[in-house]
Structures are given as structure tokens and as C-alpha cells.
Design a protein around this motif. Structure first.
Motif, mmCIF file in Angstrom:
data_model
loop_
_atom_site.group_PDB
_atom_site.id
_atom_site.type_symbol
_atom_site.label_atom_id
_atom_site.label_comp_id
_atom_site.label_asym_id
_atom_site.label_seq_id
_atom_site.Cartn_x
_atom_site.Cartn_y
_atom_site.Cartn_z
ATOM 1 N N LEU A 22 2.580 3.784 -2.433
ATOM 2 C CA LEU A 22 1.328 4.269 -1.866
ATOM 3 C C LEU A 22 0.513 3.093 -1.334
ATOM 4 O O LEU A 22 0.682 1.961 -1.775
ATOM 5 C CB LEU A 22 0.488 4.981 -2.933
ATOM 6 C CG LEU A 22 1.104 6.197 -3.609
ATOM 7 C CD1 LEU A 22 0.226 6.656 -4.757
ATOM 8 C CD2 LEU A 22 1.295 7.314 -2.610
ATOM 9 N N LEU A 23 -0.372 3.397 -0.400
ATOM 10 C CA LEU A 23 -1.273 2.388 0.150
ATOM 11 C C LEU A 23 -2.703 2.886 0.024
ATOM 12 O O LEU A 23 -3.019 4.012 0.426
ATOM 13 C CB LEU A 23 -0.953 2.122 1.628
ATOM 14 C CG LEU A 23 -1.945 1.253 2.396
ATOM 15 C CD1 LEU A 23 -1.989 -0.161 1.825
ATOM 16 C CD2 LEU A 23 -1.602 1.245 3.873
ATOM 17 N N LEU A 24 -3.571 2.047 -0.536
ATOM 18 C CA LEU A 24 -5.004 2.308 -0.555
ATOM 19 C C LEU A 24 -5.627 1.351 0.445
ATOM 20 O O LEU A 24 -5.389 0.141 0.390
ATOM 21 C CB LEU A 24 -5.586 2.049 -1.947
ATOM 22 C CG LEU A 24 -5.000 2.849 -3.107
ATOM 23 C CD1 LEU A 24 -5.669 2.432 -4.417
ATOM 24 C CD2 LEU A 24 -5.159 4.337 -2.883
ATOM 25 N N GLU A 25 -6.414 1.895 1.365
ATOM 26 C CA GLU A 25 -7.043 1.074 2.402
ATOM 27 C C GLU A 25 -8.555 1.163 2.307
ATOM 28 O O GLU A 25 -9.108 2.249 2.157
ATOM 29 C CB GLU A 25 -6.616 1.551 3.796
ATOM 30 C CG GLU A 25 -5.466 0.804 4.360
ATOM 31 C CD GLU A 25 -5.225 1.160 5.822
ATOM 32 O OE1 GLU A 25 -4.869 0.251 6.568
ATOM 33 O OE2 GLU A 25 -5.401 2.336 6.206
ATOM 34 N N PHE A 26 -9.185 0.004 2.402
ATOM 35 C CA PHE A 26 -10.642 -0.095 2.392
ATOM 36 C C PHE A 26 -11.031 -0.846 3.663
ATOM 37 O O PHE A 26 -10.554 -1.959 3.895
ATOM 38 C CB PHE A 26 -11.117 -0.842 1.146
ATOM 39 C CG PHE A 26 -10.655 -0.182 -0.132
ATOM 40 C CD1 PHE A 26 -11.452 0.756 -0.764
ATOM 41 C CD2 PHE A 26 -9.416 -0.484 -0.683
ATOM 42 C CE1 PHE A 26 -11.020 1.376 -1.930
ATOM 43 C CE2 PHE A 26 -8.981 0.131 -1.847
ATOM 44 C CZ PHE A 26 -9.776 1.068 -2.475
ATOM 45 N N THR A 27 -11.889 -0.267 4.489
ATOM 46 C CA THR A 27 -12.219 -0.850 5.793
ATOM 47 C C THR A 27 -13.732 -0.994 5.966
ATOM 48 O O THR A 27 -14.511 -0.507 5.144
ATOM 49 C CB THR A 27 -11.667 0.031 6.933
ATOM 50 O OG1 THR A 27 -12.202 1.350 6.801
ATOM 51 C CG2 THR A 27 -10.143 0.115 6.893
ATOM 52 N N PRO B 96 -5.097 8.110 -0.532
ATOM 53 C CA PRO B 96 -3.894 7.276 -0.509
ATOM 54 C C PRO B 96 -2.935 7.697 0.602
ATOM 55 O O PRO B 96 -2.829 8.874 0.940
ATOM 56 C CB PRO B 96 -3.253 7.521 -1.877
ATOM 57 C CG PRO B 96 -4.324 8.109 -2.716
ATOM 58 C CD PRO B 96 -5.259 8.807 -1.804
ATOM 59 N N ILE B 97 -2.229 6.715 1.149
ATOM 60 C CA ILE B 97 -1.232 6.945 2.200
ATOM 61 C C ILE B 97 0.139 6.746 1.564
ATOM 62 O O ILE B 97 0.374 5.727 0.903
ATOM 63 C CB ILE B 97 -1.424 5.949 3.363
ATOM 64 C CG1 ILE B 97 -2.815 6.128 3.976
ATOM 65 C CG2 ILE B 97 -0.329 6.105 4.411
ATOM 66 C CD1 ILE B 97 -3.258 4.941 4.818
ATOM 67 N N ILE B 98 1.028 7.704 1.759
ATOM 68 C CA ILE B 98 2.386 7.573 1.232
ATOM 69 C C ILE B 98 3.176 6.691 2.189
ATOM 70 O O ILE B 98 3.400 7.056 3.336
ATOM 71 C CB ILE B 98 3.054 8.954 1.060
ATOM 72 C CG1 ILE B 98 2.256 9.796 0.068
ATOM 73 C CG2 ILE B 98 4.509 8.785 0.597
ATOM 74 C CD1 ILE B 98 2.701 11.233 -0.034
ATOM 75 N N GLU B 99 3.576 5.525 1.702
ATOM 76 C CA GLU B 99 4.353 4.591 2.523
ATOM 77 C C GLU B 99 5.849 4.860 2.409
ATOM 78 O O GLU B 99 6.613 4.511 3.295
ATOM 79 C CB GLU B 99 4.080 3.148 2.104
ATOM 80 C CG GLU B 99 2.691 2.676 2.402
ATOM 81 C CD GLU B 99 2.522 1.198 2.115
ATOM 82 O OE1 GLU B 99 2.201 0.468 3.068
ATOM 83 O OE2 GLU B 99 2.721 0.781 0.955
#
Length: 174
Positions: free
Chosen positions: A22-27, A14-17
Motif C-alpha cells: 500500500l501507499l500513503l501519500e501526503f501532499t 491508501p493506494i494499492i500498489e
């Protein structure tokens, strides 16, 4: 209707915005065509702290350039709070529940064994037989050694950890 077999894979945590966000990214998901460009599908899930909210799943917001954006109000995004108190009661800042360890104080104290040694301790009161102002001690042949002071701190954190710590005078040689 379009069917997408892979909306992306998680490549990092997770990225702390921001605070409580928080941001969860799926690429690198399935191939996607957008405005004549060959891209891959990706997904962003924005987690926003909601302390009192009932459990709800993510809500679709929009799809832009092969990236699906979701918003999820959840207490899982809330920063862990720790409450500290020097008496034997503490209130959970989220639920308002009061933990009162004073009810565990015993006139007889609690005797236990660990690592081949005997111990006497009490919760929120002096441990009987350990000396005045002592929350616990090691026992050798039923005599107190290595007393621990009754200076205590009770901590509760919103991740569910309740911790009572006794502190005594530091014994330099040992």
C-alpha cells in the motif's frame, strides 16, 4: 539543519500498489525550493506486508524533489485471508492458532431469547429438541418451529472475525 513544519496532508485513502503493498501519500506541505523551483513538501509511505515482523516504525529511504520517501514493513499492509472449514475447527493462517468450537457443543444445548422469541441452538452438534440434523430452532410454547439445518461453515479471517454459519432449507413463503 532544516526544519519543515508541514510534510503534507492526506487527501485520499491508501493506494494499492500491488498484492500486500500500500501507499500513503501526503501532499501540499510547506514550501520547498528544489533546483530553483518552488515546490511543496510531500511524503510517501510505502507499506509492505510483513506477517511475522515485530512492530517497527517507518524507515526513511531518501528525499527527492521535496518528497520524503519512507518504507514501513507491517502486517497492516497484509491482505485479509479467510479460511473456511466445514467441521468445527479452523487454523489462523498467520499465527497458526487453532480455533476449535467443538468444545462448545452441549448435550443440553443453549436456550436463549431475542426479539420476544425463544430459541434453542447448539454449537457443532444437533440442538436437542429441534429434530435430527438441526443446529437450532425457534421455540413456540416449548415446541420447535423454523428449524435450521446443522450444515455448518466455520470461517476465520485474518482481521480477527470468526464466523459459524448454519444453513437450512430455504422456506420460500417466509
Amino acid at each position: 539543519m532544516v526544519s519543515v513544519s508541514n510534510m503534507g496532508m492526506s487527501k485520499r485513502g491508501p493506494i494499492i500498489e500491488g498484492r500486500d503493498q500500500l501507499l500513503l501519500e501526503f501532499t501540499d506541505g510547506s514550501v520547498c525550493m528544489s533546483e530553483g523551483q518552488k515546490l511543496s513538501y510531500s511524503t510517501q509511505i510505502h507499506l509492505v506486508c510483513s506477517r511475522g515482523a515485530s512492530a517497527m516504525g517507518p524507515r526513511f529511504q531518501f528525499n527527492q524533489n521535496c518528497t520524503a520517501i519512507f518504507l514501513w514493513d507491517t502486517k497492516a499492509a497484509c491482505a485479509i485471508q479467510t479460511v473456511k472449514n466445514d467441521n468445527c475447527a479452523v487454523v489462523d493462517p498467520v499465527s497458526g492458532f487453532k480455533y476449535n468450537l467443538q468444545l462448545l457443543a452441549s448435550k443440553e444445548g443453549y436456550k436463549t431469547t431475542g426479539n420476544g422469541k425463544d430459541f434453542m441452538l447448539n454449537i457443532c452438534e444437533d440442538a436437542p429438541g429441534c429434530g435430527p440434523g438441526m443446529g437450532g430452532c425457534e421455540l413456540e410454547n416449548s415446541h420447535p418451529v423454523s428449524p435450521v439445518g446443522v450444515e455448518k461453515t466455520l470461517k476465520y479471517s485474518t482481521d480477527g472475525v470468526l464466523q459459524l454459519t448454519y444453513k437450512g432449507v430455504l422456506d420460500g413463503p417466509t
